[in-house]
Design a protein around this motif. Sequence first.
Motif, PDB file in Angstrom:
ATOM      1  N   ARG A  39     110.092 -33.578  22.470  1.00  0.00           N
ATOM      2  CA  ARG A  39     109.203 -34.565  23.092  1.00  0.00           C
ATOM      3  C   ARG A  39     109.069 -34.284  24.585  1.00  0.00           C
ATOM      4  O   ARG A  39     109.852 -33.544  25.162  1.00  0.00           O
ATOM      5  CB  ARG A  39     109.759 -35.984  22.909  1.00  0.00           C
ATOM      6  N   VAL A  40     108.092 -34.930  25.202  1.00  0.00           N
ATOM      7  CA  VAL A  40     107.958 -34.940  26.660  1.00  0.00           C
ATOM      8  C   VAL A  40     108.158 -36.379  27.119  1.00  0.00           C
ATOM      9  O   VAL A  40     107.558 -37.304  26.564  1.00  0.00           O
ATOM     10  CB  VAL A  40     106.582 -34.409  27.124  1.00  0.00           C
ATOM     11  N   ARG A  98     103.108 -31.619  19.194  1.00  0.00           N
ATOM     12  CA  ARG A  98     103.204 -30.271  19.751  1.00  0.00           C
ATOM     13  C   ARG A  98     102.812 -30.367  21.219  1.00  0.00           C
ATOM     14  O   ARG A  98     101.652 -30.189  21.585  1.00  0.00           O
ATOM     15  CB  ARG A  98     102.274 -29.309  19.004  1.00  0.00           C
ATOM     16  N   VAL A  99     103.816 -30.716  22.041  1.00  0.00           N
ATOM     17  CA  VAL A  99     103.548 -31.017  23.450  1.00  0.00           C
ATOM     18  C   VAL A  99     104.392 -30.172  24.409  1.00  0.00           C
ATOM     19  O   VAL A  99     104.356 -30.404  25.613  1.00  0.00           O
ATOM     20  CB  VAL A  99     103.747 -32.526  23.742  1.00  0.00           C
ATOM     21  N   GLN A 100     105.127 -29.203  23.872  1.00  0.00           N
ATOM     22  CA  GLN A 100     105.859 -28.288  24.747  1.00  0.00           C
ATOM     23  C   GLN A 100     105.284 -26.899  24.601  1.00  0.00           C
ATOM     24  O   GLN A 100     104.879 -26.490  23.515  1.00  0.00           O
ATOM     25  CB  GLN A 100     107.360 -28.306  24.420  1.00  0.00           C
ATOM     26  N   GLY A 101     105.234 -26.169  25.717  1.00  0.00           N
ATOM     27  CA  GLY A 101     104.715 -24.817  25.706  1.00  0.00           C
ATOM     28  C   GLY A 101     103.192 -24.747  25.680  1.00  0.00           C
ATOM     29  O   GLY A 101     102.623 -23.698  25.372  1.00  0.00           O
ATOM     30  N   THR A 158      94.462 -34.267  25.554  1.00  0.00           N
ATOM     31  CA  THR A 158      95.618 -33.633  26.183  1.00  0.00           C
ATOM     32  C   THR A 158      95.795 -32.256  25.552  1.00  0.00           C
ATOM     33  O   THR A 158      95.295 -32.006  24.456  1.00  0.00           O
ATOM     34  CB  THR A 158      96.897 -34.455  25.921  1.00  0.00           C
ATOM     35  N   PRO A 159      96.515 -31.365  26.227  1.00  0.00           N
ATOM     36  CA  PRO A 159      96.824 -30.086  25.579  1.00  0.00           C
ATOM     37  C   PRO A 159      97.778 -30.303  24.403  1.00  0.00           C
ATOM     38  O   PRO A 159      98.510 -31.288  24.360  1.00  0.00           O
ATOM     39  CB  PRO A 159      97.497 -29.270  26.680  1.00  0.00           C
ATOM     40  N   LEU A 186     108.899 -34.453  31.897  1.00  0.00           N
ATOM     41  CA  LEU A 186     110.090 -33.667  31.583  1.00  0.00           C
ATOM     42  C   LEU A 186     110.111 -33.301  30.111  1.00  0.00           C
ATOM     43  O   LEU A 186     109.912 -34.164  29.251  1.00  0.00           O
ATOM     44  CB  LEU A 186     111.339 -34.505  31.929  1.00  0.00           C
ATOM     45  N   ASN A 187     110.352 -32.010  29.802  1.00  0.00           N
ATOM     46  CA  ASN A 187     110.563 -31.602  28.418  1.00  0.00           C
ATOM     47  C   ASN A 187     111.946 -32.059  27.959  1.00  0.00           C
ATOM     48  O   ASN A 187     112.925 -31.857  28.674  1.00  0.00           O
ATOM     49  CB  ASN A 187     110.488 -30.076  28.277  1.00  0.00           C
TER      50      ASN A 187
END
Length: 93
Positions: free
Chosen positions: A45-46, A14-17, A69-70, A39-40
Amino acid sequence: MNEDVRLTAWVRGRVQGVGFRWFTRANALRIGGLVGFALNLEDGRVQVVAEGPRERCEELLEWLRTGDTPGRVEGVGEIWDTPRGGYDGFAIR
């Protein structure tokens, strides 16, 4: 033996938003000597591309994997290559 390298990492979880790219850029700037981007990707993924001294790229990769990390990182894949250049700082894309 701290030659310049290119690290491409794909971070899944869960790495977007969640501000992940912003925190990645801030951490790359804190480490110093790195250029590249975060980059999303459409699959959730990032992608992180960093060029600079190997030791500093390894420090960024370790940060991506530590969980400090967030969001929630479930895994990080990476490849190493020679730098391609052409980056002006560390960008969020």
